[in-house]
Design a protein around this motif. Sequence first.
Motif, PDB file in Angstrom:
ATOM      1  N   GLY A  66       0.789  -1.221   0.000  1.00  0.00           N
ATOM      2  CA  GLY A  66       0.000   0.000   0.000  1.00  0.00           C
ATOM      3  C   GLY A  66       0.819   1.267   0.000  1.00  0.00           C
ATOM      4  N   LEU A  67       2.034   1.215  -0.534  1.00  0.00           N
ATOM      5  CA  LEU A  67       2.905   2.382  -0.577  1.00  0.00           C
ATOM      6  C   LEU A  67       2.743   3.115  -1.905  1.00  0.00           C
ATOM      7  CD1 LEU A  67       6.156   0.744   0.867  1.00  0.00           C
ATOM      8  CD2 LEU A  67       4.538   2.209   2.098  1.00  0.00           C
ATOM      9  N   PHE A  68       2.782   4.433  -1.847  1.00  0.00           N
ATOM     10  CA  PHE A  68       2.735   5.208  -3.083  1.00  0.00           C
ATOM     11  C   PHE A  68       4.026   4.970  -3.862  1.00  0.00           C
ATOM     12  CE2 PHE A  68       4.046   8.873  -5.547  1.00  0.00           C
ATOM     13  CZ  PHE A  68       2.933   9.092  -6.343  1.00  0.00           C
ATOM     14  N   TYR A  69       3.887   4.805  -5.189  1.00  0.00           N
ATOM     15  CA  TYR A  69       5.087   4.675  -6.017  1.00  0.00           C
ATOM     16  C   TYR A  69       4.834   5.344  -7.358  1.00  0.00           C
ATOM     17  CZ  TYR A  69       2.889   1.033  -8.886  1.00  0.00           C
ATOM     18  OH  TYR A  69       2.053   0.347  -9.739  1.00  0.00           O
ATOM     19  N   ARG A  70       5.930   5.690  -7.996  1.00  0.00           N
ATOM     20  CA  ARG A  70       5.887   6.291  -9.331  1.00  0.00           C
ATOM     21  C   ARG A  70       6.964   5.625 -10.174  1.00  0.00           C
ATOM     22  NH1 ARG A  70       8.732  10.976 -11.001  1.00  0.00           N
ATOM     23  NH2 ARG A  70       8.960  11.705  -8.857  1.00  0.00           N
ATOM     24  N   GLN A  71       6.556   5.008 -11.272  1.00  0.00           N
ATOM     25  CA  GLN A  71       7.463   4.291 -12.170  1.00  0.00           C
ATOM     26  C   GLN A  71       7.403   4.954 -13.540  1.00  0.00           C
ATOM     27  OE1 GLN A  71       6.213   0.252 -12.896  1.00  0.00           O
ATOM     28  NE2 GLN A  71       8.287  -0.504 -13.229  1.00  0.00           N
ATOM     29  N   ASP A  72       8.565   5.180 -14.169  1.00  0.00           N
ATOM     30  CA  ASP A  72       8.551   5.860 -15.466  1.00  0.00           C
ATOM     31  C   ASP A  72       9.005   4.941 -16.590  1.00  0.00           C
ATOM     32  OD1 ASP A  72      11.346   5.787 -15.424  1.00  0.00           O
ATOM     33  OD2 ASP A  72      11.552   7.836 -14.695  1.00  0.00           O
ATOM     34  N   GLU A  73       9.007   5.472 -17.803  1.00  0.00           N
ATOM     35  CA  GLU A  73       9.344   4.664 -18.975  1.00  0.00           C
ATOM     36  C   GLU A  73      10.804   4.250 -19.009  1.00  0.00           C
ATOM     37  OE1 GLU A  73       8.133   6.746 -22.456  1.00  0.00           O
ATOM     38  OE2 GLU A  73       5.973   6.537 -22.036  1.00  0.00           O
ATOM     39  N   ALA A  74      11.647   4.941 -18.242  1.00  0.00           N
ATOM     40  CA  ALA A  74      13.072   4.588 -18.183  1.00  0.00           C
ATOM     41  C   ALA A  74      13.345   3.504 -17.144  1.00  0.00           C
ATOM     42  CB  ALA A  74      13.900   5.829 -17.868  1.00  0.00           C
ATOM     43  N   ASP A  75      12.286   2.992 -16.484  1.00  0.00           N
ATOM     44  CA  ASP A  75      12.368   1.967 -15.434  1.00  0.00           C
ATOM     45  C   ASP A  75      12.805   2.518 -14.085  1.00  0.00           C
ATOM     46  OD1 ASP A  75      11.552   0.081 -17.298  1.00  0.00           O
ATOM     47  OD2 ASP A  75      13.589  -0.581 -17.752  1.00  0.00           O
ATOM     48  N   ASN A  76      12.938   3.844 -13.958  1.00  0.00           N
ATOM     49  CA  ASN A  76      13.146   4.421 -12.630  1.00  0.00           C
ATOM     50  C   ASN A  76      11.898   4.198 -11.789  1.00  0.00           C
ATOM     51  OD1 ASN A  76      15.709   5.769 -13.227  1.00  0.00           O
ATOM     52  ND2 ASN A  76      14.471   7.141 -14.505  1.00  0.00           N
ATOM     53  N   ILE A  77      12.076   4.071 -10.493  1.00  0.00           N
ATOM     54  CA  ILE A  77      10.914   3.943  -9.617  1.00  0.00           C
ATOM     55  C   ILE A  77      11.176   4.686  -8.307  1.00  0.00           C
ATOM     56  CG2 ILE A  77      11.712   1.686  -8.746  1.00  0.00           C
ATOM     57  CD1 ILE A  77       8.641   1.000  -8.534  1.00  0.00           C
ATOM     58  N   VAL A  78      10.167   5.426  -7.871  1.00  0.00           N
ATOM     59  CA  VAL A  78      10.201   6.153  -6.607  1.00  0.00           C
ATOM     60  C   VAL A  78       9.130   5.544  -5.705  1.00  0.00           C
ATOM     61  CG1 VAL A  78       9.901   8.385  -5.462  1.00  0.00           C
ATOM     62  CG2 VAL A  78      10.938   8.276  -7.756  1.00  0.00           C
ATOM     63  N   ILE A  79       9.515   5.119  -4.494  1.00  0.00           N
ATOM     64  CA  ILE A  79       8.576   4.574  -3.523  1.00  0.00           C
ATOM     65  C   ILE A  79       8.614   5.464  -2.281  1.00  0.00           C
ATOM     66  CG2 ILE A  79       7.900   2.566  -2.149  1.00  0.00           C
ATOM     67  CD1 ILE A  79       9.438   0.809  -4.102  1.00  0.00           C
ATOM     68  N   ILE A  80       7.449   5.877  -1.832  1.00  0.00           N
ATOM     69  CA  ILE A  80       7.366   6.812  -0.713  1.00  0.00           C
ATOM     70  C   ILE A  80       6.709   6.136   0.491  1.00  0.00           C
ATOM     71  CG2 ILE A  80       6.327   8.967   0.122  1.00  0.00           C
ATOM     72  CD1 ILE A  80       6.668  10.054  -2.704  1.00  0.00           C
ATOM     73  N   LYS A  81       7.306   6.330   1.646  1.00  0.00           N
ATOM     74  CA  LYS A  81       6.717   5.869   2.904  1.00  0.00           C
ATOM     75  C   LYS A  81       6.655   7.060   3.849  1.00  0.00           C
ATOM     76  CE  LYS A  81       6.857   2.172   6.342  1.00  0.00           C
ATOM     77  NZ  LYS A  81       7.566   0.962   6.828  1.00  0.00           N
ATOM     78  N   GLU A  82       5.471   7.317   4.344  1.00  0.00           N
ATOM     79  CA  GLU A  82       5.293   8.464   5.220  1.00  0.00           C
ATOM     80  C   GLU A  82       6.023   8.259   6.544  1.00  0.00           C
ATOM     81  OE1 GLU A  82       4.137  11.250   4.217  1.00  0.00           O
ATOM     82  OE2 GLU A  82       3.492  10.472   2.267  1.00  0.00           O
ATOM     83  N   ALA A  83       6.214   9.345   7.274  1.00  0.00           N
ATOM     84  CA  ALA A  83       7.015   9.340   8.498  1.00  0.00           C
ATOM     85  C   ALA A  83       6.373   8.504   9.604  1.00  0.00           C
ATOM     86  CB  ALA A  83       7.228  10.769   8.980  1.00  0.00           C
ATOM     87  N   SER A  84       7.223   7.932  10.444  1.00  0.00           N
ATOM     88  CA  SER A  84       6.758   7.251  11.651  1.00  0.00           C
ATOM     89  C   SER A  84       6.155   8.270  12.609  1.00  0.00           C
ATOM     90  CB  SER A  84       7.932   6.538  12.343  1.00  0.00           C
ATOM     91  OG  SER A  84       8.556   5.617  11.486  1.00  0.00           O
ATOM     92  N   ASP A  85       5.372   7.779  13.554  1.00  0.00           N
ATOM     93  CA  ASP A  85       4.803   8.670  14.575  1.00  0.00           C
ATOM     94  C   ASP A  85       5.924   9.417  15.290  1.00  0.00           C
ATOM     95  OD1 ASP A  85       2.304   7.775  13.931  1.00  0.00           O
ATOM     96  OD2 ASP A  85       2.152   6.346  15.593  1.00  0.00           O
ATOM     97  N   GLY A  86       5.738  10.720  15.399  1.00  0.00           N
ATOM     98  CA  GLY A  86       6.733  11.542  16.071  1.00  0.00           C
ATOM     99  C   GLY A  86       7.777  12.115  15.144  1.00  0.00           C
ATOM    100  N   TYR A  87       7.783  11.673  13.870  1.00  0.00           N
ATOM    101  CA  TYR A  87       8.787  12.135  12.906  1.00  0.00           C
ATOM    102  C   TYR A  87       8.155  12.993  11.810  1.00  0.00           C
ATOM    103  CZ  TYR A  87      12.377   9.038  14.830  1.00  0.00           C
ATOM    104  OH  TYR A  87      13.304   8.433  15.643  1.00  0.00           O
ATOM    105  N   GLU A  88       6.917  13.409  12.011  1.00  0.00           N
ATOM    106  CA  GLU A  88       6.198  14.123  10.956  1.00  0.00           C
ATOM    107  C   GLU A  88       6.873  15.433  10.561  1.00  0.00           C
ATOM    108  OE1 GLU A  88       3.345  11.494  13.177  1.00  0.00           O
ATOM    109  OE2 GLU A  88       4.902  12.954  13.725  1.00  0.00           O
TER     110      GLU A  88
END
Length: 489
Positions: A46-68
Motif C-alpha cells: 500500500g505504498l505510493f510509487y511512481r514508475q517511469d518509462e526509463a524503469d526508474n521507480i520512486v517509492i514513498i513511505k510516510e514518516a513514523s509517529d513523532g517524525y512528521e
Amino acid sequence: MEYKEIAGRMPEKVFEYFKALSDIPRGSGNTKAVSDYCADFARARGLFYRQDEADNIVIIKEASDGYETAPTVMLQGHLDMVCGKEAGVRHDFERDPICLTAEGDYIRAEGTTLGGDDGIAVAYALAILDSNEIAHPRLECVFTSDEEIGMLGANALDMDGLRARYLLNLDSEEEGSFLAGCAGGVRYDLELPLSWKMAEGVPVRIQLVGLTGGHSGVDIHKGRANANLLIGRLLWELSQELPDMRLLSARGGSQDNAIPRNSELHLLVKCQDLDCLKSKVKEWEDIFCSEYRVTDPKLRLLFEADEKEAFLPAVIPEDMERVCFLLLNTPNGVQAMSQELPELVETSLNLGVLTLTETDGFSASYLVRSSSSSRKRALCQKLELFIKFSGGSFHTSGDYPEWEFRPESPLRGLLCRVYKEQYGKEARVETIHAGVECGLFSAGIPGIDAVSMGPDILDIHTPKERLSISSVDRVWKFLIEVLKQMKDA
C-alpha cells in the motif's frame, strides 16, 4: 545458491531481498523486470510509487509517529549491474539468475559479477520499507536504471515533486568512508569505417585472458593492463613479422566503466606462417607477463588454429594499419592528478569496449571522467580530434556533472557523529574518481544535502566481486540509527 544457505545471516531481511534481486536478470539496459518487482513490492504494501518509462521507480513511505516534522530523506541506489564473467563460464545475463555462493565472511557469484553494486542499496531500502518497527522520517526511496552506462536513468528522472532535503546514496563500496564529491563523466562511442577483401589462409584465434581489470575510475591509477590496448599492440607487432597476415575480426571488454580483462583477435595466415605466428604469440605472452607481472599475474595469450585453410573476407592491409594506429596511440588511463589531493585522480579515460566485424566495422567505447569541468572538456576535445584525424566518427551519451564538495553539510555531520558513537573512531570524508548519481540529484534538487556510503564490496565490475556479510550488518545498524536520529535533525 538456495536462500537457506544465507538464511539466518544478519540482517536477514536485507539478504532475503538481495537474493530476490539476484534472481532477476538486471544488467544495464535490461531493468524492466527488476523495476516491476519493486512496483509489485510497493503495491503489496500500500505504498505510493511512481514508475517511469526509463524503469526508474520512486517509492514513498510516510514518516513514523513523532517524525512528521523531520526533514524528508531520500534513500537512493541503482537497479542495474555490470555484467561480466570469467572466460569459459556459460551464463546468459539476459535470462539467468546470479548464482550466489558464500565463503566465510563474503558473498560472491559463481564465475560472474555479483551485482552487490548496487543491489545491496536496493535491498537495504526494501528492508526498511518493509518494516513497521524502524523509526524514520518521510522516506523517498529512489531506484534508478542504467547507472552503469552513463547514469541514463537519473538523467531521465523527473525530479519535480521530490521533497527530500537529505540524500543518502547507498552506492559506495567502503565501510567508514563517506563520499562528499565525485568526478563527472561522459561516454564516447567511436566508429571507424573499414574496407574488406576476400583472402585465403588458415583462421587463427588469439585470446588475451586473465587480466585483473577493475573499475575504470577507482582502479584506473593502479597500472593494470588494458586488454584492448595490448591486443592492438600485439596485432601491430605480428603484422610487422608476417606481412601476409590478415585481420578477420576482434573484440574486447564488455563495459566502458570497467578496465577490460579479455580481448581477442581472429586472423588469417598462410599455412607456412603458422609456426612462426605461434612462436611470436608465445614470445609476446612472455613480454606482457614480464611487463605486468605485479598488476596482472594471471595474464595469458591463448593460440588456436583451424585445421584447414579458408577463403574469407578480411580487412584490407591499409585499414588494418589504421586500426593499429588508433589502438597504439589512443589516449587512455590517467591524464591528470588532483592538485589539492595528490593521491586522487582528477582526469582519466578508459577504452572499455571494442568490436571489429565485417557487419559493423570497427567500433569502440570510452568513458571520460574528471572532477574539473574544464579539464573534462579539454580531454573530450583531444579525443574528438584524435578520432577525427584517425578517420572515424563519434557520438556521446550519458553526460553527467561532477558532484562538488560542500564544506558545510548537516547530514555529513550527523553521519560522522553517529559513526563515532557506534564504531568508536572517526569516519573518513572523501571524494572519489568515479561517477555517483549525487551530482545529478544535486543539480535537479537545489539545496539537497547529499552523502554516499555503503558496506565493503571488493573488486566491483569484475567476476571477483564480493560483498562482506559482517559489513552489511554493521552498515545496516548504522543506517537504522541515523534514521532514528533524524527526528532532531
